[in-house]
Design a protein around this motif. Structure first.
Motif, short mmCIF file in Angstrom:
data_model
loop_
_atom_site.label_atom_id
_atom_site.label_comp_id
_atom_site.label_asym_id
_atom_site.label_seq_id
_atom_site.Cartn_x
_atom_site.Cartn_y
_atom_site.Cartn_z
N ARG A 106 -3.79 4.92 6.81
CA ARG A 106 -4.24 3.42 6.71
C ARG A 106 -4.65 2.70 4.98
O ARG A 106 -3.78 2.75 4.58
CB ARG A 106 -4.60 2.48 7.20
CG ARG A 106 -4.16 2.32 8.91
CD ARG A 106 -5.38 1.61 10.03
NE ARG A 106 -6.45 2.17 10.12
CZ ARG A 106 -7.02 3.14 10.92
NH1 ARG A 106 -6.16 4.15 10.57
NH2 ARG A 106 -8.60 3.35 10.29
N GLU A 107 -5.33 3.02 4.20
CA GLU A 107 -6.31 2.84 3.54
C GLU A 107 -6.22 3.66 1.98
O GLU A 107 -5.56 5.21 2.88
CB GLU A 107 -7.45 1.86 3.57
CG GLU A 107 -7.66 3.01 4.53
CD GLU A 107 -9.82 2.09 4.92
OE1 GLU A 107 -10.35 2.46 4.15
OE2 GLU A 107 -9.42 0.96 5.20
N ALA A 127 1.02 2.26 10.29
CA ALA A 127 1.22 1.40 8.54
C ALA A 127 2.42 0.78 8.82
O ALA A 127 2.62 -0.49 8.74
CB ALA A 127 0.53 2.41 7.51
N LEU A 131 3.53 -2.99 9.36
CA LEU A 131 3.60 -3.97 7.59
C LEU A 131 5.30 -4.30 9.21
O LEU A 131 5.20 -5.64 9.05
CB LEU A 131 4.23 -3.30 6.86
CG LEU A 131 2.65 -2.62 6.65
CD1 LEU A 131 3.03 -1.33 5.36
CD2 LEU A 131 1.77 -3.84 5.55
N ARG A 135 5.03 -8.16 8.50
CA ARG A 135 6.45 -8.83 7.47
C ARG A 135 6.64 -10.14 7.74
O ARG A 135 7.13 -11.24 6.91
CB ARG A 135 7.36 -7.98 6.99
CG ARG A 135 8.77 -8.11 8.38
CD ARG A 135 9.63 -7.03 7.90
NE ARG A 135 10.69 -7.18 8.95
CZ ARG A 135 12.27 -7.93 8.69
NH1 ARG A 135 11.81 -8.52 7.81
NH2 ARG A 135 12.84 -7.77 9.31
N HIS A 148 7.94 -2.16 3.12
CA HIS A 148 7.58 -0.84 2.74
C HIS A 148 7.33 0.09 1.36
O HIS A 148 6.36 0.56 1.23
CB HIS A 148 8.91 0.13 3.74
CG HIS A 148 8.60 0.01 5.40
ND1 HIS A 148 9.34 1.06 6.20
CD2 HIS A 148 7.63 -0.53 6.26
CE1 HIS A 148 8.36 0.26 7.60
NE2 HIS A 148 7.66 -0.98 7.61
N ARG A 150 6.33 -1.86 -1.12
CA ARG A 150 5.41 -2.60 -1.63
C ARG A 150 3.69 -1.32 -0.79
O ARG A 150 3.34 -1.64 -1.99
CB ARG A 150 5.22 -3.72 -2.09
CG ARG A 150 6.75 -4.35 -2.52
CD ARG A 150 6.54 -6.12 -2.38
NE ARG A 150 7.69 -6.42 -2.95
CZ ARG A 150 7.34 -7.50 -2.87
NH1 ARG A 150 6.61 -8.46 -2.43
NH2 ARG A 150 8.53 -8.49 -3.78
N TYR A 151 4.34 -0.99 0.49
CA TYR A 151 2.58 -0.90 0.38
C TYR A 151 3.07 0.85 -0.27
O TYR A 151 2.20 1.19 -0.54
CB TYR A 151 2.96 -0.32 1.94
CG TYR A 151 2.14 0.14 3.18
CD1 TYR A 151 0.50 -0.16 3.07
CD2 TYR A 151 2.28 1.65 3.57
CE1 TYR A 151 -0.33 0.72 3.54
CE2 TYR A 151 1.13 2.65 3.67
CZ TYR A 151 -0.34 2.29 3.58
OH TYR A 151 -0.76 2.57 4.50
N ILE A 155 -0.36 2.19 -2.27
CA ILE A 155 -0.82 3.14 -2.23
C ILE A 155 -0.61 3.58 -3.48
O ILE A 155 -1.80 5.05 -3.63
CB ILE A 155 -0.40 3.87 -0.66
CG1 ILE A 155 -1.14 3.18 0.17
CG2 ILE A 155 -1.10 5.59 -0.51
CD1 ILE A 155 -2.42 2.67 0.70
#
Length: 185
Positions: A106-107, A127, A131, A135, A148, A150-151, A155
């Motif tokens: 996740r992170e 994750a 999201l 959203r 997705h 942007r995630y 990362i």
């Protein structure tokens, strides 16, 4: 990798005339075996990975998607590092790429550890599902693909920052390098 990207990798053999072959290996085992079941399950995944490479597969997907009330997953980092080192000892690691399909990542730290122990790519499906679900609560109305994207960008930038602090300029140099220290134990 997005879920769509992972599906493309799973079906890559048809688009590359067999130059690339993908095999998905489950990292889940029966929950009723308890903690004692993890070691045999880990050994089984390692031997399945070796057999898959010897059978001509050059992309392995380690997946915990089968997790439910009856099946528990080997922790993604443990499965990744075990398969990575098993293939190194067998002299097969350079012949295969490891893709991890996990709900655990996740992170940024999760991704950095998976990469540091051999993952060339990660699909954090949980994750992405989270999201997608959240959203509609965001202040800005965005399409699912944009959230997705942007995630993944966030990362990626954070991984670059982690690697640059260690003087590493490419993901390839970071992958499998195990440059982690336990401090304060």
């Amino acid at each position: 990798l997005t879920n769509k990207d992972l599906e493309k990798i799973r079906r890559i053999e048809t688009r590359t005339a067999g130059a690339f072959k993908t095999k998905t290996l489950s990292t889940c085992y029966a929950a009723d075996t308890g903690a004692a079941g993890m070691k045999p399950a880990l050994d089984a995944v390692c031997s399945q990975a070796e057999k898959a490479v010897l059978d001509g597969n050059n992309i392995l997907v380690l997946s915990d998607r089968r997790i439910d009330a009856d099946f528990v997953a080997i922790p993604a980092l443990l499965a990744t590092s075990a398969v990575h080192y098993h293939l190194i000892r067998a002299g097969l690691r350079t012949k295969v790429g490891l893709v991890i399909e996990t709900g655990e990542a996740r992170e940024v730290h999760h991704f950095a550890l998976l990469a540091g122990y051999g993952a060339e790519a990660v699909n954090p499906y949980l994750a992405f599902d989270t999201l997608s679900d959240l959203r509609c609560k965001l202040p800005e109305k965005l399409a699912e693909d944009e959230v997705h994207k942007r995630y993944i960008k966030a990362i990626g930038k954070a991984l670059l920052k982690v690697m640059s602090k260690m003087g590493i300029s490419t993901y390839q140099s970071y992958c499998g390098a195990q440059i982690f220290n336990a401090i304060g134990l």
